[in-house]
Design an enzyme around this catalytic site. Structure first.
Site: not given
Lengths: 260, 963
Positions: B228, B301
């Site tokens: 990430h 998300h």
């Protein structure tokens, strides 16, 4: 110079465009946080116009506008009364209308809540352009004089809220009518008041979109006049060639009232 | 004293909460169920009974439709059968809590309420007890809430239960020095998401130091080295092969750093003069006008939204807004975008996955709640549906900011202080960064509960007001957001060049009980890290006080080139910045793409075109998204000139156009392109097609391709799967080639892997998905166009040649022929680019009345959409449409050939228009009619489709009309 105070706090979010609206109309405008007003309530005296702009004050936690309304009631009751007695005018837009109602400034400056703006019948937040009927025969003369000059009998403005359903006891509604306090009612394009959705977008009683106090000097409305300042604000601006930005007119009227 | 206030809607009034719960029951087959709903406030503090009553009466209820009852115990009365009480889990943020405390203080004139929480009680009638206990799980999400147990809670004397236990310091060391490889691998996998090579590098580093790492050091490395945060696959070494469907090798290539060699490379090569800051900061910045620049970022998300849709989506939007606030020295957020990929709402639910309708509603609710309360208009978006998104929806949240020209770069020097401002730190979101770098499985709901959170938009709104005020007074010199990895990423990254020292016990906490490591890696929302000169602290303090923002000085910038953390004076972490940021070993992976064989089977020609058009208009992908759009405030800030719904009847728009600075003339156009269906045929051309889609949307609204920038967001399956990586390579190569040809740079991007899900052992991987977001600067409103018909008798032109290329089209999907043809539409970027320049210059000369791009559903849908917003109609002749290939009415009408527009032109401008477009493919395909509706004459000159205005409206709006 006409001076406007735009009162903001956590969650106010239409403050900048409301400031712009008053400035275009020719007023000098100030954005003050409620904490600043609380520290210096006498400062209110400096202003001609007090405006409660749209937004989600304190996140609309508990219910829309409630927390700020209580703060006004607890902290600024006397100052607001003095402000009005001295000739000031007040405008509450959307969340600002909710505040005025829950603080009991509307409908009669009695600081006791007599009406409410409840959750939309749809249960949803809704952003939509609506038409409003203005029936001058049934509106207080001072209100017409302050807010409505140059507006046609039907105007359009956008709404954007989740809690805008005007609610009051039947007797109260009757009083509002008798006292000529109902200034805007949801209608169709031709100005005909229609109860059905989406003309009445939130299920308001008697299609009420905006009211004034008994004197006509306090105006609260759910639609957003500060979102119709330029012709490009309307969703069909490229088609209509001659549009008056109705929202802008309302601000100009309010400011010009002090120049008369 | 413990106080419980129950609030209910009085009889005779509508209860919207109860109504929406009834809808849930109805959707589960219990149409007769009745619902009673009560909101509950739990308060604790030194308050008398009388005061409690007046708090309830004056603060908590609306006297017009609500009643209340005050109890002096936690539970009040015992829940009956078919009755459930739900409260937040300990440690989960309750966004209303702070407001209740302050509102009570406003009234009483003292801070009397020390603790406040909310809950809800739901009582259902007309349903059996057994049935209720089976379906009560649909009423709450166990990740953030739980059902109150009467036996446990009835004895509760204090709300401390919800505030966590005290923490006693104990330094934890992990013995890595002598660990065997097998142990290393296990430690890396469990909770750290690091592979063996990475763990070995870490062991080596600490062996050299001659000591074991602390847990805090390992966690810091794991966060910083997570997929990430560092995009290690995209930047790694890939051994790429292309094969045909028989397994023959077509091509082989060693790629070092794919990102640098594709996306970043094209931006470097184009070297566009309007790029200000690309791929460096929290968002990409381009030039806007004489005073300001603009920045743009889009984030995903996905995993949090799969598990807790409301919280996932709202913290997604909250996070990307902080990226904007944390760009340069702080940008002001002016618009949001939202793009979703879901499974179709009618997809049957499976175990371990929330039902699609619940995910869709929760996600929309989350974006609405956060975006509206922040006062940022959500102006552009898209929603797509495919079954493969069932367990792993995609939620893209974008935000655009306005930034003064002299505030675009951070400045940091030793001796400055590090401040954390905004929300307090709790246990929320611990392991978010590593969690998003691992695939979801049915047990995800258990392991990741702390990775899911609830946002508080008002906290962020206060923070944003304070930041912009402080920025304009030059009170700080750098700012960044606490996103994935929390303080560890924010404070670490910002001081990377110099080094820093942080005292963790100074970080303001929501409640006690956090260890030093938890404080450091917590991903609690609404926090920003600011670097300022010490001398500015008093002025900063004044602003934070006035805006009611919490903050603390937690450390300072040093010149040691080390990350040094302390807890109550004890050193808990000491890492070299160079190792932390440059020590990650290059990843080596294989990637393979198998070229599918060309399929072209005969598709039967339809007999009923009306039916096909109705089906297309009401298909999930094309139908009206009004249900979503209207829940977003898309007009706040009063600058939205082209809104998502335009015309008197509110038809769909191509791109949004906003005016961010009242006093200046410049505008911004914002659009997107996304089509995961195309990547089943070829991700390379999928990339070209979605780039074209984003740019033609910009063009259709009047945007200028020569002042446009793009963002890339990749969503793919597991980064350990060579086929997924083959798709990645192929997509990235497409991005390079097509962006180069269109001459439009990328300024920021993001990749998200592990978007897959297991259902009863079977892996379901999402199709390779690329979202292209585009942002274009318009010098003024002159070129602005909407896609709504303006006037009867105007001529309708199609610009661009339509081809027989039906692969991946909505037409094939709705007619059940999706596997009959996989030949994707061709993109000719050079030609398209010239066309887009020409459309722009014609728009500036005002010779186009309205303009709409042709995409999903082809020309037929484009024309129907132009009718929708107006009270007008169109008569169309397919024979006049320039076409290549086997000319059939269905191909002509429904092909999704890119780079095409429908343009409405007045008779006066006809000659001028045709002069302008001489040399391009175009045809006069019909005209606007005062009779609403769409009438199409086929190749044989006979009418083949005739839909009234009401029919178009009905079929386009019906799909989500009851949502």
């Amino acid at each position: 110079m006409v001076k406007t105070l735009i009162l903001r706090t956590a969650g106010t979010n239409c403050d900048l465009e409301t400031k712009l609206a008053f400035e275009i109309a020719g007023a000098k405008s100030y954005l003050w946080h409620i904490n600043r007003v609380k520290q210096n309530p006498a400062g209110l005296k400096e202003f001609n116009i007090l405006c409660f702009p749209g937004g989600f004050t304190y996140g609309d936690d508990i219910s829309a506008g409630k927390i700020l309304a209580n703060q006004i009631k607890f902290w600024l009751k006397n100052e607001i009364s003095a402000f009005l007695n001295k000739g000031g005018i007040i405008l509450g837009i959307c969340n600002g209308f909710q505040v005025l109602v829950k603080a009991g400034i509307l409908p009669d400056c009695g600081f006791r809540q007599k009406i409410s703006l409840l959750a939309n019948t749809s249960g949803k937040f809704e952003d939509r352009w609506v038409y409003l009927e203005i029936n001058r025969d049934k509106i207080n003369k001072t209100a017409c004089n302050i807010w409505l000059k140059g507006l046609p009998e039907t105007i359009c403005l956008p709404i954007a809220h989740a809690e805008g359903r005007f609610y009051a006891e039947k007797e109260q509604i009757k009083q509002l009518q008798e006292n000529r306090q109902i200034i805007f009612r949801y209608s169709d394009k031709t100005g005909k008041v229609k109860e059905s959705y989406p003309f009445n977008p939130n299920g308001s009683m008697y299609n009420i979109a905006g009211i004034t106090d008994l004197t006509g000097r306090v105006l609260g409305l759910m639609p957003h006049p500060e979102r119709y300042l330029f012709k490009e604000h309307i969703p069909f601006w490229q088609k209509e060639r001659n549009i008056i930005p109705f929202g802008r007119k309302i601000f100009e009227n309010a400011v010009n009232y002090f120049k008369q | 004293m413990l106080i419980r206030v129950e609030i209910f809607i009085q009889p005779g009034h509508i209860d919207p909460q109860a109504e929406s719960i009834k809808k849930i029951f109805a959707s589960l087959g219990y149409k007769q169920a009745g619902v009673e709903f009560r909101r509950i406030y739990f308060l604790e503090g030194s308050i008398s009974k009388q005061e409690a009553e007046s708090i309830a009466k004056q603060v908590l209820v609306d006297p017009f439709n609500e009643g209340f009852k005050v109890f002096y115990s936690f539970l009040g009365r015992k829940p009956g059968p078919c009755e459930i009480e739900i409260v937040y889990n300990p440690g989960v943020t309750d966004p209303v809590s702070q407001s209740v405390k302050s509102a009570a203080a406003d009234m009483l004139g003292r801070n009397a309420v020390s603790f406040a929480r909310t809950g809800r009680r739901i009582k259902v009638s007309g349903i059996k007890e057994k049935e209720f206990s089976d379906i009560e799980k649909f009423l709450f999400n166990p990740l953030i809430e739980h059902k109150v147990s009467y036996s446990k809670y009835s004895r509760l004397k204090t709300l401390d239960e919800f505030s966590g236990k005290n923490y006693e310091f104990k330094l934890i060391k992990v013995n890595l020095l002598d660990a065997e490889d097998a142990d290393l691998e296990r430690i890396g996998k469990e909770g750290l998401s690091l592979n063996l090579a990475e763990m070995k590098t870490i062991r080596e580093y600490f062996r050299k130091l001659g000591r074991s790492p602390t847990d805090c050091e390992l966690e810091t490395l794991a966060q910083t080295w997570s997929e990430h945060c560092v995009h290690k696959t995209f930047r790694g070494n890939l051994h790429y092969r292309e094969k045909d469907s028989r397994g023959n090798l077509l091509k082989e290539e060693k790629i070092t750093n794919l990102l640098k060699n594709t996306i970043a490379k094209v931006t470097n090569e184009l070297n566009s003069d309007y790029c200000v800051s690309v791929f460096e900061d929290n968002s990409g910045i381009i030039k806007f006008n004489s005073q300001y620049n603009v920045c743009f970022k889009v984030e995903t998300h996905n995993h949090p939204s799969a598990l807790e849709p409301f919280g996932g989506a709202s913290t997604g939007i909250g996070g990307v807004i902080r990226d904007i606030l944390g760009t340069g020295k702080g940008a002001y957020p002016i618009a949001s975008t939202d793009i979703f990929c879901f499974a179709q709402p009618n997809t049957p639910a499976v175990e371990g996955v929330l039902a699609p309708a619940r995910i869709i509603k929760g996600v929309v609710e989350g974006v609405k709640d956060y975006g509206n309360k922040m006062g940022i208009p959500t102006v552009n978006g898209a929603v797509l549906f495919d079954q493969r998104f069932l367990g792993n929806p995609l939620v893209f949240c974008g935000n655009i900011g306005l930034i003064p020209k002299d505030k675009c770069f951070k400045e940091i020097s030793p001796g400055q202080v590090i401040i954390v401002a905004g929300g307090k730190t709790g246990k929320d979101g611990i392991h978010g960064a590593t969690f998003s770098s691992a695939e979801l499985h049915t047990k995800s709901t258990e392991v990741s509960s702390s990775a899911v959170q609830i946002g508080s938009p008002i906290e962020e709104k206060k923070l944003a007001s304070a930041i912009i005020k402080a920025r304009d007074k030059n009170l700080y010199s750098a700012i960044t957001d606490c996103g994935a990895g929390g303080l560890s990423s924010a404070a670490g990254e910002i001081s990377q060049k110099w080094g820093c020292k942080v005292d963790l016990e100074k970080v303001p906490l929501k409640y006690q009980g956090l260890s030093y490591t938890e404080i450091w890696i917590s991903e609690s929302q609404e926090r920003m890290v600011i670097v300022a000169d010490k001398k500015n602290l008093p002025a900063l303090d004044k602003i934070f006080q006035e805006e009611e923002v919490n903050y603390a000085v937690i450390g300072e910038i040093t010149d040691t080139k080390k990350l040094e953390l302390f807890y109550q004076g004890e050193n808990v972490c000491s890492l070299d910045m160079n190792f932390l940021y440059n020590g990650l070993p290059k990843i080596e992976k294989k990637a393979v793409w198998v070229k599918p064989e060309i399929i072209k089977r005969q598709i039967p020609a339809p007999s009923d075109y009306n039916l096909i058009i109705k089906k297309l208009l009401s298909s999930y992908n094309i139908c009206s998204k009004e249900w979503i759009i209207r829940q977003y405030d898309h007009e706040v800030q009063a600058g939205t000139f082209i809104k998502p719904l335009m015309g008197e009847n509110f038809g769909p728009a191509d791109a949004a156009v906003i005016k961010p600075v009242f006093s200046k003339k410049e505008l911004l156009a914002i659009s997107c392109g996304i089509n995961p269906f195309y990547s089943d045929c070829d991700p390379y051309f999928m990339a070209g097609l979605v780039i074209d889609e984003a740019l033609r949307n910009i063009t259709a609204a009047g945007g200028n391709i020569n002042h446009t920038a793009m963002l890339d967001n990749f969503c793919l399956g597991s980064a350990e799967d060579e086929k997924v990586l083959g798709d990645l390579v192929r997509t990235a190569k497409g991005c390079y080639d097509f962006a180069r040809a269109y001459k439009v740079p990328f300024i920021s991007g993001k990749d998200s892997f592990y978007n897959e899900f297991k259902i009863s052992g079977e892996r379901i991987v999402i199709p390779a998905t690329l979202l292209i977001s585009a942002l274009s600067v318009l010098p003024d409103k002159e070129s602005c166009m909407s896609c709504v018909f303006k006037k009867e008798k105007n001529l309708l032109y199609v610009l661009g040649r339509t081809g027989e290329e039906m692969g991946g089209s909505e037409y094939l999907r709705i007619s059940g022929n999706i596997n009959a043809d996989n030949r994707l539409p061709q993109v000719f970027p050079e030609r398209a680019r010239r066309l887009y320049e020409k459309v722009y210059s014609s728009a500036r000369q005002k010779i186009i009345e309205s303009c709409h791009d042709c995409s999903d559903g082809g020309l037929a849908v484009a024309l129907a959409e132009m009718c929708l917003g107006s009270n007008l109609g169109a008569d169309i002749f397919t024979a006049e449409i320039p076409f290549s290939g086997e000319k059939r009415d269905d191909y002509v009408l429904f092909s999704e050939t890119p780079s095409r527009f429908v343009a409405e032109v007045s008779l006066e401008n006809r000659e001028k228009f045709e002069q302008e477009f001489a040399g391009f493919d175009y045809g006069i395909i019909g005209c606007v009619s005062e009779k609403p509706g769409l009438r199409i004459y086929g190749l044989n000159s006979k009418i083949i489709a005739d839909l009234s205005g009401e029919e178009l409206d009905f079929y386009w709006r019906k799909t989500f009309s009851n949502w």
